[in-house]
Design an enzyme around this catalytic site. Structure first.
Site, PDB file in Angstrom:
ATOM      1  CE1 TYR A 242      -4.133  -1.504  -0.222  1.00 48.83           C
ATOM      2  CE2 TYR A 242      -3.482  -2.775   1.696  1.00 48.83           C
ATOM      3  CZ  TYR A 242      -4.347  -2.557   0.645  1.00 48.83           C
ATOM      4  OH  TYR A 242      -5.429  -3.367   0.464  1.00 48.83           O
TER       5      TYR A 242
ATOM      6  CD  GLU B  95       0.383 -31.252  13.691  1.00 46.19           C
ATOM      7  OE1 GLU B  95       1.119 -32.265  13.707  1.00 46.19           O
ATOM      8  OE2 GLU B  95      -0.577 -31.140  12.911  1.00 46.19           O
TER       9      GLU B  95
ATOM     10  CG  ASP C  91      -1.856 -34.563  14.510  1.00 40.34           C
ATOM     11  OD1 ASP C  91      -1.828 -34.690  15.749  1.00 40.34           O
ATOM     12  OD2 ASP C  91      -2.662 -33.823  13.923  1.00 40.34           O
TER      13      ASP C  91
END
Lengths: 351, 351
Positions: free
Chosen positions: B96, B186, B238
């Site tokens: 911007y 995690e 996991d």
């Protein structure tokens, strides 16, 4: 009686209802308030969604409902243990714990629903019951001192990212503060901008970084500082339907959580932009509205939470100009502009 | 010379190269190391991806490249201002800000690439240049004391969610610590479990909640505690290809960020599960592998980062049993099991 004892008692009473029925030789049943759409009502006085007065009955006389009641009793017992031992578990952990129960859940969706049943039946939040959402909440920066168990922490002294609101925010005590308001912003980019530009000093404010859609813990925090500390809460989000709605869910709650909005909604919180008027007045860099934005804006215009005239006008204006703008777009005028110019002007208008 | 001065000098030297060319009446050009796939190499000694030695030239003699060089000079100048003033900006803010430049960017993708060009040309990270990723990093809990500007904070005293690693983690000094290792997990669900079960005490460990794919700041933190404090780092995720890969990106970096892996990868970090062997040995609740899991596992088995025998064996085993398991699945044996039984057994095997 403290909250912990109240919760344990409420959980025990659920078992006692069943035991009483058994002793009276009648068929045990539990009344569970309905969460169906037809029982979700926007309450004009409270200014958020609530549940109506419809109930369902879970009866052991109905073969289909036997396992539902058994699951509910197991979950209630699990929660009672959690609360007694001062522990928490995620819904995911509860789902896995249930592998050891005599009534397993088919999938996690099923165990989540039983958790909600318990919330709504007892009129408590899952957090009260020790069932914590996995995600942490927003970041808070500014001069507030908080007591979290044996730790006392000032949110100016927790590092550059501030104090992180954890799912156990209800157990936190507000010790002291020296601020006049709270400004919550949608992105962490804007949070860090506000910290760097000394906004917490300039506006005597707490800065809260919402990290997008506000977590339940964040909503609890905003409600608590608003009600307990009487601090006005302002929300600055992207100027698009999604930014509007992140603010509105904080203000007037969500339909899906109608049964706990009395704990989550902050009806006095105010949206301080980015509005469609800001896009025009500040000549901001924009993106064109996509079809999905237009669709969403039309939905919002019919939503009772947006009934207010100012909201209706801003939605119409955005549809008319066909443009949206991000909160970062003020950087067009330099990194400092949002804190040096925009926010002072907006706060003056609103206070 | 401190890092700030080094960065400012490097940025200035980029301008000087161009000025020298102009003074010598030759056409200014900048050599930018190539980031194309053919120039990304897995370095067996370093144990992470690096860039090869191919370069591209951005020359003002090439009409197509004129605006690219101009953009690069503007970005370098913007960064020089940031670093000098001790500020940071997000890539979004820079995009911007560029609205006020004579050479705008077509979209943010274009400005991001120029940011990367600058990283790779100067051999510095975007964080060094003041361009901060928007997202904050992981949560840290445990007995480490950190100096962050004028704030000294112990990560046991920052609240239940611990100390949040901000994008400016490189400016933080490690003051003191009393831990023997770091265990990263995690999910925040597992983070809070570890905190509740007193794992930081039981294992003399820092607990790090990765919040899924680790942010750059988190990877910097893990690398710094591993190298500067000589703490072994363990990662528990996991038991599925996505969990494996979150760990592997921490350990051996990503191909996409080959140009900064020397700052991000922690090759000595170790994966402590959940493995396919754990699924079998601990008889964990599982979900069947989906097609996309199988596909991903097969990709991993060919990836040089997984060349190690143990990884190859675990990938094969997972494909064979056709099952995956989440780290929360240990709750089958009670909430405490993962801290009381699984982690002690695993740590003993690995230390």
């Amino acid at each position: 009686m403290n909250k912990k004892d109240i919760t344990v008692n409420k959980l025990k009473s659920l078992g006692e209802i069943i035991l009483e029925d058994v002793e009276k030789n009648s068929v045990p049943a539990i009344k569970v308030p309905s969460r169906g759409t037809s029982n979700i009502v926007y309450d004009e006085d409270k200014r958020y969604y609530v549940l109506g007065d419809r109930y369902g009955r879970r009866s052991l006389g109905n073969v289909k409902q036997i396992s539902k009641i058994a699951q509910m009793v197991y979950v209630a017992n699990f929660c009672k243990d959690l609360v007694r031992r001062g522990k928490t578990a995620t819904l995911r952990e509860m789902y896995y714990v249930s592998e050891g129960w005599d009534v397993e859940f088919g999938d996690q969706q099923e165990s989540n629903i039983v958790g909600e049943d318990l919330e709504v039946t007892l009129g408590m939040t899952r957090e009260d019951l020790g069932l914590m959402p996995e995600e942490d909440g927003a970041s808070v920066y500014g001069n507030i001192t908080i007591q979290d168990d044996d730790v006392e922490i000032n949110a100016l002294k927790a590092g550059k990212s501030g104090y992180t609101i954890s799912p156990t925010i209800d157990e936190v005590q507000f010790v002291d503060h020296d601020v006049k308001r709270v400004i919550a912003v949608e992105t962490m980019g804007m949070f860090h901008r506000m910290v760097q530009e000394d906004a917490y000093n300039k506006f005597d404010t707490l800065i809260v970084g919402l990290k997008g859609q506000a977590a339940r813990a964040t909503r609890r925090f905003l409600k608590r500082v608003n009600e307990e500390l009487k601090l006005p809460v302002y929300i600055m989000n992207d100027g698009d339907p999604w930014g509007f709605h992140i603010a509105m869910v904080i203000i007037s709650g969500s339909a899906k959580l109608a049964h706990v909005n009395h704990q989550l909604a902050t009806p006095d919180a105010k949206f301080i932009g980015v509005t469609a008027s800001d896009i025009i007045n500040y000549d901001l860099p924009t993106d064109p509205l996509k079809d999905i934005d237009v669709l969403r804006l039309k939905e919002l215009s019919k939503d009772p939470r947006y009934r207010d005239e100012a909201w209706q006008m801003e939605i119409k204006k955005m549809l008319k100009i066909g443009k949206k703008a991000e909160q970062q777009s003020f950087s067009k005028y330099g990194l400092e502009y949002v804190v040096d110019t925009y926010l002072p002007e907006k706060l003056e208008q609103m206070e």
